[in-house]
Design an enzyme around this catalytic site. Structure first.
Site, mmCIF file in Angstrom:
data_model
loop_
_atom_site.group_PDB
_atom_site.id
_atom_site.type_symbol
_atom_site.label_atom_id
_atom_site.label_comp_id
_atom_site.label_asym_id
_atom_site.label_seq_id
_atom_site.Cartn_x
_atom_site.Cartn_y
_atom_site.Cartn_z
ATOM 1 N N ASP A 136 -53.714 -73.624 11.179
ATOM 2 C CA ASP A 136 -51.889 -73.493 11.537
ATOM 3 C C ASP A 136 -51.766 -72.150 12.370
ATOM 4 O OD1 ASP A 136 -52.401 -74.993 9.697
ATOM 5 O OD2 ASP A 136 -52.024 -73.691 8.028
ATOM 6 N N ARG A 187 -51.483 -80.823 16.696
ATOM 7 C CA ARG A 187 -50.227 -80.686 15.012
ATOM 8 C C ARG A 187 -49.057 -79.965 15.796
ATOM 9 N NH1 ARG A 187 -50.427 -77.119 10.641
ATOM 10 N NH2 ARG A 187 -52.312 -78.438 9.375
#
Ligand code: FAD
Length: 314
Positions: A136, A187
């Site tokens: 992340d 992402r």
């Protein structure tokens, strides 16, 4: 009216110990408590149960064992060991072998070399059982380090990991180019943190325009990118771009967060787009929860109503 409350207020409230104690006491204690709207539960068993229900509906998952900003090597080691346990529990459960982690959870605020070692321990264990590990992206103070660590590990042969790029950052076009050149999986998100104007676009229109631009580069030149948004305009732009360029649906995926726009989640999966739900769980849910409130301050009224209800209960 609540929609006008700036992200800054939620960022400030997120550091309040008193609020955290209050929320932690009531937020998860029953099956209908307010934090459960965005968090699958505090235990791995609850997360696996939520993941199974999602997969039965034809969607995939990535599990995030919540935690961030640890301040000692011992805490980083503990977080790493609990991720190793999560990997083996997921493998045993037979759900999607996909996890999301944060580098400050593995010690990035404490020591970079320790963080790299911890990440390698997770990638090694995960690689042996066919897991993909998404790193992340946190606040902009960590962007450069996160990408450098990723590139170092990529350089020594780790291929079971990918990164996140935030469209609100001015630097992101260059970073997408860097990641595409490696062949790394990205992402794409808008970005969840409060950032100064020197580093990040402040207006929604600018963040959205950047998102569309980066989405096009990723769909055209990336490696199985994930387009992670709940914004119907971004989703439509992605679908249109893919169909106008003859880009097959199975060369990218859509992703959304647990509990947000479930209607859109099943609609997209029903249309044949690969779809992954980000399933967060664990005891350290407060900062994640506050970011979700900051994205949509109208959520606050539902929390307040639930809190009043909770406090009246025995
Ligand atoms: C799978 C996934 C992984 C992510 N990983 C990261 C990461 O690593 N780093 C990072 O900085 N950010 C991450 N994010 C968060 C992201 O950056 C945004 O903050 C978040 O997705 C909200 O932006 P949006 O694209 O949905 O668009 P927005 O313009 O914020 O919202 C569009 C619409 O979506 C709905 N919506 C959005 N948020 C909420 C909410 N909280 N509650 C209810 N409805 C909502 C509303 O209908 C809203 O009108 C991730 C998001 C997803 C989906």
């Amino acid at each position: 009216m609540l929609d006008a409350v700036p992200k800054a207020v939620f960022s400030m409230l997120a550091s309040s110990g008193a609020l955290k104690r209050l929320a932690s006491r009531y937020g998860m204690r029953r099956s209908d408590s307010f934090a459960r709207r965005f968090i699958a539960g505090e235990t791995i068993e609850e997360a696996i149960a939520a993941a199974r229900a999602i997969e039965q509906a034809g969607l995939s998952v990535t599990l995030d064992h919540l935690g961030e900003s640890v301040s000692s090597t011992e805490a980083a080691d503990e977080a790493t060991r609990s991720y190793l346990d999560v990997v083996s529990r997921i493998a045993d459960a037979g759900i999607s072998r996909n996890i999301s982690i944060k580098l400050t959870q593995l010690g990035l605020d404490v020591d970079r070399a320790t963080t790299v070692d911890n990440l390698r321990r997770i990638l090694d264990a995960a690689g042996k059982v066919g897991f993909f590990v998404r790193i992340d992206m946190e606040g902009s103070a960590y962007t450069a380090q996160t990408l450098e660590i990723f590139e170092t590990l990529w350089g020594i042969g780790y291929r079971n990991a990918g990164v996140v790029i935030q469209s609100y950052l001015r630097r992101s076009a260059a970073d997408v180019g860097r990641m595409n050149a490696l062949g790394a999986r990205v992402r794409l998100v808008k970005g969840a943190y409060r950032e100064p104007r020197q580093v990040a676009f402040q207006q929604k229109a600018e963040v959205d325009a950047s998102f569309v631009e980066l989405m096009q580069v990723l769909l055209g030149h990336g490696t199985h990118p994930a387009i992670a948004t709940h914004d119907p305009a971004m989703i439509d732009a992605t679908k249109q771009y893919a169909s106008s360029r003859g880009i097959a649906k199975d060369t990218f995926e859509f992703q959304m967060l647990f509990g947000i726009r479930r209607d859109l989640q099943s609609q997209l999966a029903g249309e044949g787009y690969p779809f992954r739900v980000y399933v967060p769980f664990g005891r350290e849910w407060f900062p994640y929860f506050m970011r979700r409130l900051g994205e949509r301050p109208a959520n606050v009224s539902f929390v307040v109503k639930s809190l009043v209800r909770e406090r009246k209960r025995p």
